[in-house]
Motif scaffolding. Structure first.
Motif, short mmCIF file in Angstrom:
data_model
loop_
_atom_site.label_atom_id
_atom_site.label_comp_id
_atom_site.label_asym_id
_atom_site.label_seq_id
_atom_site.Cartn_x
_atom_site.Cartn_y
_atom_site.Cartn_z
N ASP A 36 -15.50 9.34 15.88
CA ASP A 36 -16.79 8.96 16.46
C ASP A 36 -16.71 8.94 17.98
OD1 ASP A 36 -17.99 8.62 14.05
OD2 ASP A 36 -18.14 6.44 14.15
N SER A 59 -23.38 -4.86 23.93
CA SER A 59 -24.07 -5.27 25.17
C SER A 59 -23.20 -4.88 26.36
CB SER A 59 -24.28 -6.78 25.16
OG SER A 59 -23.01 -7.42 25.20
N LEU A 63 -12.06 2.93 21.92
CA LEU A 63 -12.46 2.10 20.79
C LEU A 63 -13.65 2.78 20.11
CD1 LEU A 63 -12.16 -1.40 22.45
CD2 LEU A 63 -10.74 -0.52 20.57
N ALA A 64 -13.40 3.35 18.94
CA ALA A 64 -14.47 3.99 18.18
C ALA A 64 -14.50 3.35 16.80
CB ALA A 64 -14.23 5.50 18.05
N ARG A 65 -15.71 3.17 16.26
CA ARG A 65 -15.83 2.49 14.98
C ARG A 65 -15.13 3.26 13.87
NH1 ARG A 65 -19.68 -0.99 13.73
NH2 ARG A 65 -18.21 -1.46 12.07
N VAL A 81 -22.60 -13.07 23.61
CA VAL A 81 -23.57 -12.41 22.74
C VAL A 81 -23.40 -10.90 22.78
CG1 VAL A 81 -25.39 -14.12 22.57
CG2 VAL A 81 -25.26 -12.69 24.59
N GLY A 82 -23.06 -10.33 21.66
CA GLY A 82 -23.07 -8.88 21.54
C GLY A 82 -24.15 -8.55 20.55
N ARG A 83 -24.85 -7.51 20.79
CA ARG A 83 -25.89 -7.13 19.83
C ARG A 83 -25.29 -6.30 18.72
NH1 ARG A 83 -30.39 -4.10 22.05
NH2 ARG A 83 -28.99 -3.33 23.64
N PHE A 129 -19.89 -1.29 8.04
CA PHE A 129 -20.43 -0.16 8.80
C PHE A 129 -21.94 0.05 8.69
CE2 PHE A 129 -16.00 1.08 7.81
CZ PHE A 129 -15.53 1.21 9.11
N ASP A 161 -20.53 -14.13 28.05
CA ASP A 161 -21.86 -14.52 27.59
C ASP A 161 -21.92 -14.71 26.08
OD1 ASP A 161 -23.66 -11.32 27.63
OD2 ASP A 161 -22.00 -12.05 26.42
N ASP A 210 -30.94 0.21 11.22
CA ASP A 210 -31.19 -0.64 12.38
C ASP A 210 -32.64 -0.45 12.82
OD1 ASP A 210 -30.36 -2.33 14.32
OD2 ASP A 210 -29.15 -0.89 15.43
N MET A 254 -17.04 3.45 21.79
CA MET A 254 -17.86 2.41 22.43
C MET A 254 -17.45 2.28 23.89
SD MET A 254 -17.46 -0.29 19.31
CE MET A 254 -18.41 -1.65 19.95
N LEU A 268 -23.52 4.67 10.35
CA LEU A 268 -22.09 4.81 10.08
C LEU A 268 -21.81 4.71 8.58
CD1 LEU A 268 -20.62 2.64 12.98
CD2 LEU A 268 -21.28 5.05 13.00
N PHE A 284 -12.34 -5.46 16.18
CA PHE A 284 -12.16 -4.39 15.19
C PHE A 284 -11.35 -4.90 14.00
CE2 PHE A 284 -13.27 -0.04 16.90
CZ PHE A 284 -14.10 -0.51 17.88
N TYR A 333 -15.83 -13.38 25.03
CA TYR A 333 -16.11 -13.03 26.43
C TYR A 333 -17.29 -13.86 26.93
CZ TYR A 333 -19.35 -9.98 23.97
OH TYR A 333 -20.30 -9.49 23.14
N ASP A 348 -26.15 -1.32 28.22
CA ASP A 348 -26.38 -1.85 26.87
C ASP A 348 -26.64 -0.70 25.91
OD1 ASP A 348 -26.52 -4.77 26.89
OD2 ASP A 348 -28.21 -4.51 28.28
N ASP A 349 -26.13 -0.79 24.71
CA ASP A 349 -26.60 0.11 23.65
C ASP A 349 -26.52 -0.66 22.34
OD1 ASP A 349 -24.09 0.31 22.49
OD2 ASP A 349 -23.68 2.31 23.27
N PRO A 350 -27.00 -0.06 21.23
CA PRO A 350 -27.07 -0.85 19.99
C PRO A 350 -25.71 -1.35 19.51
CG PRO A 350 -28.48 1.07 19.82
CD PRO A 350 -27.69 1.22 21.09
N GLN A 351 -24.63 -0.71 19.89
CA GLN A 351 -23.32 -1.16 19.41
C GLN A 351 -22.70 -2.24 20.26
OE1 GLN A 351 -20.32 1.15 17.72
NE2 GLN A 351 -21.60 2.89 17.20
N ALA A 363 -22.07 -6.86 28.58
CA ALA A 363 -20.98 -7.85 28.71
C ALA A 363 -19.85 -7.54 27.74
CB ALA A 363 -21.54 -9.25 28.46
N MET A 364 -20.22 -7.17 26.51
CA MET A 364 -19.18 -6.85 25.54
C MET A 364 -18.43 -5.59 25.96
SD MET A 364 -19.67 -6.08 21.48
CE MET A 364 -18.54 -4.99 20.62
#
Lengths: 796, 275
Positions: B191, B253, B185-187, A793-795, A696, A791, A700, B194, A716, A658, A789, B248-251, B255-256
């Motif tokens: 909101d 993964s 944790l919100a953007r 990779v975060g999308r 923001f 892996d 997408d 996450m 956003l 953040f 972290y 998983d969601d668009p914001q 793992a994240m």
């Protein structure tokens, strides 16, 4: 004319006046297009394509036509006789191609959200109910989503008749770029990626179209920046004479370039009014805005910079690619942003060797075109990102490399390698002012001491230039019927007050207020005694409207000239009444005064009384003329370039990715400042939109061309809670082209905010040896870059 | 967009509301603050034939403290709950969590019970109810019944309420919580998060209520057990991999999201003292 002395008589230019119109808006008494109700009005709702690319095999409107309240249901075939298609090309953008675009899709849909059919009903809810009963059969086609993939061999071709998906390509090659890179001590190379985003105006697009069969006249109430342009468009495509079309622009709730284009749904609504001989209202809702308003940016740029050991930059080599959706927008095209990117890269700096290519590809996404600060954020981010990387490579401070390369303040006039002509800019003065304003050295010391405690803060700097006050070079020379000049009419009313009618428009930024200030000072009357009327093709002079930061500089100058002309006419009349020489008279405080003694001779109210009600008392042969009109367009320079510099100060949480924005500074030079309050608010709003792009905002899309976040919950927009304080300073270099010397200020904030934030993030990351070249800088991207972290990779 | 047409009734009593709900079945929906339902109606994601408005029922708006139990009526607005001195004193977790629920205008209308009954997995209050071991009060044609929070949130936007039951209020046991913590944790301010955590430590037990991690708000049992037994915080962080579903969601993964959950756990429980 000097406006710097605040003690001058009747001073208005330079006063920080709040907008008087804001009172009505905050009381809910504004009138927006969707507030306008006309007897017998019907409401339009659209059925939009759920596919990014598909053939329409059948449309069945029968069931929808039986639904309650439905007046008509129309598809592309029904529109064919009502409205001719349009093609968004201009001749000066050589080679730009596009295909005919229809109000409602004919045979094939090319983006998710393209209007396919329209329902007209007694209420919007009934129209939506009926739209659910339109049956459309689609045969899906492979979508072309990615711009690079669109240009790859074998890609499905979106318009087969055009041969390929390349809409436009342009090259610039000046100097000897290969030699410059061969001789460079260092070559800095990066691939920048910019997210696709959109304008999100507070008021969505809206039209109320009213074809009057008796008068044979069309009136369109529309939230637009360009009433005269729309008058031309409606006449041309509906087969009317321009004199049969009136466009009225009521209050507009923000535009940012969104409300400057021809949209198929609006054209369909207007055409339907003529068919039905009834008024039609179409007000886009937020969901359809996301998939039908113009999107912007969405560029990838491969960039190289040649730099010497002493920090001198010698050349840029740029390859830009963008995807614009399936059509070039009409009538301004969708090639202008790409064109501006390669025109503006390197703009603040002195260098000789420049090679650039831009390519514009068709794709199956919502259309892209001009949005606030067209091309500027991309050019600025690429330029300033390269400079910071060069400074880092050379181990010098980002300020040092800028000071070494910014065009000297005494070097003007001059021309950039891409051919941009600069009248007079102030990069070094702005840099000096910025460093003082932000206490740069103190901030660097604070950053260093916090870094020792593991707190990651960053400082980012970005110089910029901004195109304002365009003449005909933007559109007129390419054959578009878009006025480059604007006009103003001013008249004295019977009580001695003044009415201004001007062709520039108001979208909430304060055009009305600044024109009143200009007219009041030019006339020598109180601000409150000026009434300004804008946005009506039947009553205002002809002009281009408000876009490209031109209303103040062009419309303001026209207003100044008109007011000075009327002042002379009034003095001539007063002289005849007072049996005095006009040169011995002046106007101040709403009265004609003796020029030497400043003593009042006759008030404007009394003069108007005589002129309008007792003309019999005037000397023989004297006819009072208490109205004047003037028009203005800059002729010496195609654009009045402005300049400035921004800085961002932020903190990065390396555990969460953040970013907390701590402070933002802007020093800019828009020439004469007509209203410092409104200029500062323009800059703040622009910075916020730039921050939106940096952190923001992103449309997408998935691989099928579906927009995944087309709602206010998921897309956003930047909001107040996350915004830093924005500190603004000014340097003032008036343009010598006009009397008032004002340049534009509407886009300066957006031009460089994203670049400053991205540079600050990379500055914060610098101890880890990481740079990120993609915006928006989401937590996912930052954590992925930090490999925080497992892996990595975060999308998103 | 405009909502599809619907009928609207505002009954004067809870009993009348339940009778209407029983009579109209799945075609009817309760509305209180409307802060989730009205957008769903306008988006035509929901098209009930009848809205039964329970937003003005005074009997659902009590906040009381008795027998070491805090009762919050389902009809209390978020703003009312957040600013209530009894809540601030005895359930500070709730007062704190509500500051992150949307924006003041939404908190002025949205209701405590509405948020719980809506069972949005990204909402703060269900996770708080789990962490506080709250008990839901439901009332239907057969009379009242109590449902522990741990059995209330059954799946995405689904609860243990029967179609003809109304959530009337929530009991929160006041057991002298030794520690509590909340983080999300919100953007942007207001909101949906996450990822978010509502944590409560009571004598002999620690509860970790998570939101925005899957189909429902959930308790992280393994991680909580490790902490309850005085185990190391890092072991609890490791255990979250088994406690939290991969989502998983668009914001973010999966793992994240797991990484961020561990960050929150370290920050919230780490603040309680050495472990």
């Amino acid at each position: 004319m000097k406006f710097s002395n605040p003690a001058r008589p009747d001073a208005q230019i330079g006063l920080a006046r709040a907008r008087p119109q804001a009172r009505a808006l905050v009381q809910g008494r504004g009138t927006f297009a969707s507030d306008i109700t006309v007897p017998r009005m019907v409401h339009a709702a659209f059925l939009r394509s759920p596919y990014a690319h598909a053939t329409i095999t059948a449309i069945d409107l029968a069931q929808a036509r039986t639904m309650p309240g439905v007046v008509a249901v129309l598809d592309g075939a029904a529109m064919a006789d009502l409205c001719t298609p349009w093609v968004g090309v201009l001749t000066h953008l050589k080679g730009l191609k596009s295909a005919p675009q229809h109000p409602l899709a004919v045979g094939r849909v090319r983006w998710q959200g393209e209007p396919v059919a329209m329902v007209l009903a007694n209420t919007r809810a009934q129209a939506e109910d009926a739209a659910e009963h339109i049956m459309v059969s689609y045969d899906p086609l492979p979508p072309v989503v990615d711009a690079a993939a669109a240009l790859a061999p074998g890609a499905p071709i979106i318009h087969p008749e055009l041969g390929d998906n390349l809409a436009f390509e342009r090259h610039i090659d000046t100097g000897n770029t290969d030699a410059a890179f061969a001789a460079a001590d260092h070559i800095i190379e990066a691939d920048f990626t910019f997210g696709r985003h959109t304008g999100v105006t507070l008021e969505a697009r809206a039209v109320v179209a009213d074809w009057n069969e008796g008068e044979q006249r069309l009136t369109v109430h529309q939230g637009t920046q360009v009433p005269h342009m729309m008058q031309t468009i409606y006449a041309l495509h509906l087969g009317l004479d321009e004199s049969q079309v009136r466009v009225i622009c009521p209050d507009v709730g923000g535009s940012f370039g969104i409300k400057i284009h021809v949209y198929p749904d609006e054209m369909a609504a207007v055409a339907a009014s003529r068919l039905l001989r009834r008024p039609v209202r179409f007000a886009a809702d937020r969901l359809e805005s996301f998939v039908s308003d113009i999107h912007a940016r969405d560029h990838t740029v491969h960039a190289r910079l040649a730099v010497m050991n002493d920090g001198t930059i010698t050349g840029f080599d740029i390859d830009d690619l963008t995807g614009i959706g399936p059509y070039s927008a009409y009538p301004r095209t969708s090639a202008v942003e790409a064109n501006q990117v390669i025109n503006l890269i390197g703009g603040p700096y002195r260098f000789a060797h420049y090679r650039a290519r831009t390519r514009v590809a068709f794709q199956n996404k919502a259309m892209m075109s001009q949005y606030r600060a067209v091309g500027h954020p991309i050019a600025t981010s690429v330029t300033e990102g390269l400079l910071d990387r060069a400074a880092q490579r050379l181990g010098i401070d980002p300020v040092t490399i800028r000071r070494r390369n910014l065009i000297p303040d005494d070097a003007y006039p001059c021309t950039s390698p891409s051919g941009m002509r600069f009248e007079a800019l102030s990069h070094h003065a702005c840099l000096d002012r910025l460093l003082t304003l932000m206490d740069y050295d103190g901030l660097r010391a604070e950053q260093a001491s916090l870094r020792e405690r593991g707190i990651m803060r960053g400082i980012g700097i970005a110089s910029f230039i901004e195109i304002t006050n365009p003449g005909a070079a933007f559109y007129g020379v390419g054959g578009a019927r878009i006025s480059a000049q604007d006009g103003a009419t001013i008249r004295l009313d019977a009580t001695g007050r003044l009415i201004v009618q001007a062709s520039v428009t108001e979208q909430g930024q304060g055009t009305t207020t600044i024109l009143a200030q200009i007219a009041a000072e030019a006339m020598g009357v109180a601000f409150e005694h000026i009434r300004v009327m804008l946005g009506d093709t039947d009553i205002t002079p002809y002009g281009g409207g408000t876009w490209a930061s031109r209303a103040a500089g062009i419309g303001g100058e026209a207003t100044w000239q008109a007011a000075r002309a009327l002042r002379d006419q009034i003095l001539t009349l007063a002289a005849s009444i007072l049996q005095e020489t006009p040169t011995n008279l002046d106007i101040s405080g709403g009265a004609v005064i003796d020029h030497a003694s400043r003593a009042e001779r006759i008030t404007l109210a009394e003069l108007a009384r005589i002129a309008y009600f007792r003309p019999d008392t005037l000397p023989k042969g004297i006819q009072a003329e208490l109205i004047a009109t003037r028009h203005y367009v800059p002729r010496e320079y195609p654009f009045a370039f402005t300049n400035g510099i921004q800085a961002a100060w932020l903190e990065l949480d390396t555990e969460t990715g953040f970013i907390t924005l701590l402070k933002h500074w802007v020093v800019e030079d828009c020439g004469t400042i007509i209203n410092p309050l409104l200029v500062d608010e323009q800059i703040r709003g622009g910075v916020v939109q730039g921050i939106g792009a940096a952190l923001f905002e992103q449309c997408d899309y998935d691989s099928e061309g579906q927009m995944l976040n087309a709602s206010m919950a998921d897309y956003l927009v930047p909001m107040a809670g996350e915004m830093p304080d924005i500190i603004i300073g000014h340097v003032t270099t008036p343009t010598a082209e006009s009397t008032i010397g004002a340049k534009g200020a509407g886009e300066a904030g957006t031009a460089a905010a994203a670049a400053a934030v991205a540079n600050a993030v990379n500055d914060a990351l610098s101890p880890r040896g990481i740079t990120i070249d993609t915006i928006p800088l989401t937590p996912a991207r930052i954590l992925a870059a930090l490999a925080t972290y497992a892996d990595g990779v975060g999308r998103g | 967009m405009k909502a599809a047409a619907f009928d609207y009734i505002r009954p004067e009593t809870l009993g009348a509301a339940i009778t209407l709900l029983s009579k109209h079945g799945p075609d009817a929906k309760l509305i209180a603050g409307g802060q989730s339902l009205l957008p769903a109606l306008n988006l035509r994601l929901s098209a009930p034939g009848l809205l039964i408005d329970i937003g003005r029922l005074a009997e659902l708006r009590d906040i009381t403290l008795a027998d070491r139990t805090l009762h919050i009526g389902a009809g209390c607005t978020h703003a009312h709950v957040m600013n209530h001195p009894i809540v601030q004193r005895h359930a500070p977790l709730i007062a704190r969590a509500l500051t992150e629920v949307a924006h003041p205008a939404i908190r002025a209308r949205g209701t405590f019970g509405g948020s719980l009954a809506n069972a949005d997995p990204a909402a703060e209050l269900p996770a708080c109810a789990l962490a506080l071991d709250a008990v839901m009060h439901a009332q239907g044609p057969e009379g009242p019944r109590r449902i522990p929070a741990a059995h209330f949130f059954t799946s995405l936007f689904e609860t243990a309420l029967a179609p003809d039951e109304v959530l009337t209020g929530v009991d929160i046991p006041i057991q002298g919580d030794t520690q509590w913590g909340f983080a999300e944790l919100a953007r942007r301010t207001g909101d949906y998060a996450m990822v978010g955590l509502a944590a409560v430590a009571r004598p002999g037990t620690i509860r970790l209520g998570w939101f925005s991690v899957g189909q429902t708000a959930i308790l992280a049992h393994r991680a909580a057990a490790i902490l309850t037994e005085g185990g190391p915080l890092e072991a609890a962080c490791t255990a979250l991999a088994d406690d939290l579903p991969a989502h998983d969601d668009p914001q973010a993964s999966a793992a994240m999201r797991l990484h961020l959950a561990r960050v929150l756990l370290r920050r919230v429980v780490g603040a309680w003292g050495e472990r």
